[in-house]
Design a protein around this motif. Structure first.
Motif, short mmCIF file in Angstrom:
data_model
loop_
_atom_site.label_atom_id
_atom_site.label_comp_id
_atom_site.label_asym_id
_atom_site.label_seq_id
_atom_site.Cartn_x
_atom_site.Cartn_y
_atom_site.Cartn_z
N LYS A 148 57.28 34.89 -11.26
CA LYS A 148 58.55 35.06 -10.81
C LYS A 148 58.23 35.16 -8.98
O LYS A 148 58.66 35.33 -8.17
CB LYS A 148 58.36 36.65 -10.42
CG LYS A 148 57.51 37.89 -10.38
CD LYS A 148 57.87 38.98 -10.34
CE LYS A 148 56.68 40.24 -10.23
NZ LYS A 148 57.25 41.69 -10.77
N THR A 149 56.56 34.84 -8.73
CA THR A 149 56.63 34.69 -7.26
C THR A 149 56.66 33.09 -6.67
O THR A 149 56.20 32.95 -5.94
CB THR A 149 55.11 34.85 -7.08
OG1 THR A 149 54.31 34.66 -7.46
CG2 THR A 149 55.07 36.55 -7.59
N PHE A 150 56.45 32.57 -7.77
CA PHE A 150 56.73 31.31 -7.72
C PHE A 150 58.09 30.29 -6.95
O PHE A 150 58.68 30.10 -6.97
CB PHE A 150 56.04 30.57 -9.14
CG PHE A 150 55.58 28.64 -8.13
CD1 PHE A 150 55.09 28.04 -7.94
CD2 PHE A 150 56.80 27.67 -8.81
CE1 PHE A 150 55.47 26.73 -7.43
CE2 PHE A 150 57.25 26.05 -8.67
CZ PHE A 150 55.95 26.04 -8.12
N ALA A 151 57.53 29.59 -5.74
CA ALA A 151 58.83 28.98 -5.05
C ALA A 151 58.18 27.57 -3.90
O ALA A 151 57.51 27.65 -3.78
CB ALA A 151 58.83 30.01 -3.89
N PRO A 152 58.90 26.70 -4.94
CA PRO A 152 58.74 24.93 -5.19
C PRO A 152 59.00 25.09 -3.42
O PRO A 152 59.92 25.77 -2.50
CB PRO A 152 59.59 24.93 -6.10
CG PRO A 152 61.24 25.72 -5.91
CD PRO A 152 59.99 27.18 -6.04
N PRO A 153 58.44 23.64 -3.11
CA PRO A 153 58.78 23.34 -1.60
C PRO A 153 60.09 22.89 -1.08
O PRO A 153 61.34 22.83 -1.94
CB PRO A 153 57.95 21.84 -2.10
CG PRO A 153 56.86 21.96 -3.11
CD PRO A 153 57.40 22.85 -4.23
N ARG A 154 60.83 23.35 -0.64
CA ARG A 154 62.19 22.58 -0.11
C ARG A 154 62.07 21.45 1.11
O ARG A 154 63.34 21.04 1.30
CB ARG A 154 62.59 24.22 0.61
CG ARG A 154 62.07 25.40 0.43
CD ARG A 154 62.55 26.75 0.71
NE ARG A 154 61.58 26.19 1.39
CZ ARG A 154 61.39 27.87 2.61
NH1 ARG A 154 62.37 28.25 2.88
NH2 ARG A 154 60.31 27.38 3.28
N THR A 155 60.78 20.91 1.65
CA THR A 155 61.13 20.22 2.74
C THR A 155 60.33 18.90 2.44
O THR A 155 59.15 19.29 2.10
CB THR A 155 60.83 20.82 3.97
OG1 THR A 155 59.76 21.04 4.45
CG2 THR A 155 61.57 21.83 4.43
N PRO A 156 60.32 17.49 2.69
CA PRO A 156 59.37 16.72 2.30
C PRO A 156 58.03 16.79 3.38
O PRO A 156 56.76 17.24 2.20
CB PRO A 156 59.92 15.86 3.46
CG PRO A 156 60.80 15.87 3.77
CD PRO A 156 61.82 16.68 3.38
N THR A 157 57.81 18.38 4.24
CA THR A 157 56.41 18.56 4.86
C THR A 157 56.39 19.09 3.44
O THR A 157 54.71 19.75 3.40
CB THR A 157 56.52 18.66 5.79
OG1 THR A 157 57.19 18.21 6.34
CG2 THR A 157 55.64 19.64 6.34
N GLU A 158 56.86 20.56 3.20
CA GLU A 158 56.05 21.42 2.20
C GLU A 158 55.46 20.49 0.57
O GLU A 158 54.72 21.11 0.54
CB GLU A 158 57.21 22.46 1.65
CG GLU A 158 57.75 23.44 3.07
CD GLU A 158 58.29 24.50 2.52
OE1 GLU A 158 58.64 25.42 3.15
OE2 GLU A 158 59.16 24.13 1.79
N GLU A 159 56.46 19.34 0.18
CA GLU A 159 55.73 18.93 -0.70
C GLU A 159 54.39 17.88 -0.63
O GLU A 159 53.99 18.20 -1.44
CB GLU A 159 57.37 17.79 -1.07
CG GLU A 159 58.37 18.78 -1.93
CD GLU A 159 59.40 17.43 -1.84
OE1 GLU A 159 59.15 15.98 -1.88
OE2 GLU A 159 60.85 18.30 -2.28
N VAL A 160 54.16 17.18 0.95
CA VAL A 160 53.59 16.95 0.47
C VAL A 160 52.18 18.07 0.95
O VAL A 160 50.98 18.01 -0.17
CB VAL A 160 53.43 15.94 1.91
CG1 VAL A 160 52.39 15.48 2.49
CG2 VAL A 160 53.49 14.56 1.86
N LEU A 161 52.47 19.15 1.40
CA LEU A 161 51.50 20.19 0.86
C LEU A 161 50.66 21.27 0.30
O LEU A 161 49.78 21.36 -0.25
CB LEU A 161 51.96 21.11 2.75
CG LEU A 161 51.55 20.95 3.95
CD1 LEU A 161 52.39 21.88 4.66
CD2 LEU A 161 50.36 20.09 4.52
#
Length: 393
Positions: free
Chosen positions: A296-309
């Motif tokens: 329940k705490t998992f939050a996927p990346p929302r932006t290209p920067t977050e995806e790369v990180l």
């Protein structure tokens, strides 16, 4: 609890663990004199005992020096708790690895001399020679053969060895002097670890944690963890009676008091520290930190920067996925792994980030915002530079 009330007990000595059990059992009465010893007395526990006694004494001393060697009367529980000064006929020295006295404020190993020092360990001459060492500060004036011939002195001869000299007991405890001469216990020298090139006294971290007003007790250990079996510091914290601290609170608190390399990578909240049959902390029975992230705490990346990180973090930390709110240190990160991420960020974004960024922004979300902010400033600076080159002023 019933016995204390039924017999109107006026003085009692016990370990910190025993006093905590009494408080947990609902003890609300008072004892005239409370003596606490056997392990470190935390400010949080001291604050509770002060209100239930006319006098609270912190006692220190190993069995090898006939139990008590130092004592300190607490008038209040503000700040760290000292073990005080040596009792009569006892000498205490804080020495470095070369058996030289350390300055005020500098940690050193605690040695004890005086009439309380035992003769040694029964039928263990090797261990006796290792722990009961010649006293390099002994004065001939205080030779055992002059016992009874000295008048007006406050310190009597130290325990004699077979050669007629005096000896000190090497406690293995770490301590330091306060400016006023009081001694503060910091932990055990055999709890010293070497982590990524730094020598760290675990007792010093524990001492700092225990000073937090919301911490009842704390233990810090070095554990193997992560894909490469790296060592990291794990802090086990028992919340205080009045409030429960958060991991961020504790991390921010320690950042102000300790260098980065001494900050624990993980904090584990537990109801009570496991104890040995003798009432002391059983470090081997401490539970392993849980590195898994609840669904329940998992939050996927929302932006290209977050995806790369998130991809970089997963690669370096050995995780299949990383949520944008996951804390770098809770996932097993430490300064050495942080440098690997900084290197990958440099390649991916063309930015040179300081290592401190992980302590200010320890999540993917926070680091992404810092990167985007830095990229924005870099772009603005480039625009200004181009404008000047075209003759604008």
């Amino acid at each position: 609890v019933a016995a204390l009330a039924a017999h109107c007990v006026t003085a009692m000595q016990a370990t910190p663990a025993t006093w905590r059990l009494l408080l947990a059992a609902g003890w609300k009465g008072s004892v005239g004199k409370v003596l606490c010893g056997g392990e470190a007395l935390s400010p949080e526990l001291a604050a509770q005992l002060v209100t239930r006694s006319d006098a609270l004494w912190n006692m220190y001393g190993p069995t090898e020096t006939t139990i008590w060697s130092c004592l300190h009367k607490l008038e209040s529980a503000a700040g760290p708790v000292a073990i005080g000064r040596p009792i009569a006929n006892t000498e205490v020295y804080l020495l470095d690895a070369s058996m030289q006295p350390v300055p005020v404020g500098v940690p050193g190993e605690l040695y004890i001399g005086g009439d309380g020092v035992a003769r040694g360990y029964f039928q263990q001459p090797g261990l006796t020679a290792e722990r009961f060492v010649p006293n390099p500060f002994a004065s001939p004036l205080y030779s055992p053969r002059l016992r009874g011939e000295i008048e007006g002195g406050t310190r009597l001869p130290a325990t004699a060895d077979a050669g007629g000299g005096s000896r000190l007991y090497k406690t293995g405890d770490l301590a330091r002097y306060w400016p006023g001469g009081e001694i503060e216990f910091l932990g055990r020298t055999d709890f010293q670890v070497k982590l990524r090139g730094f020598r760290i006294e675990l007792g010093e971290i524990e001492s700092r944690l225990a000073q937090h007003p919301a911490v009842g007790a704390a233990v810090v250990v070095a554990q193997r963890d992560g894909p490469a079996g790296d060592q990291r510091l794990v802090a086990y914290v028992v919340p205080g009676a009045m409030q429960k601290p958060t991991v961020n609170d504790l991390r921010d608190y320690l950042k102000e008091k300790l260098p980065d390399y001494m900050l624990p990578s993980a904090f584990v909240m537990i109801e009570a520290l496991p104890l040995t049959p003798s009432g002391k902390i059983d470090r081997r029975a401490l539970p392993a930190p849980d590195r898994s992230q609840p669904e329940k705490t998992f939050a996927p990346p929302r932006t290209p920067t977050e995806e790369v990180l998130a991809r970089i973090w997963g690669l370096v930390l050995g995780l299949e996925r990383v949520g944008i709110y996951d804390n770098f240190f809770d996932l097993g990160g430490h300064s050495l792994l942080a440098t690997q991420i900084i290197s990958q960020v440099r390649q991916a974004f063309g930015l040179e980030l300081p290592l401190q960024i992980f302590f200010r922004a320890p999540t993917v979300e926070g680091l992404a915002l810092a990167i985007e902010d830095a990229l924005g400033k870099k772009s603005a600076a480039t625009t200004v530079a181009i404008g000047f080159e075209e003759g604008e002023s």
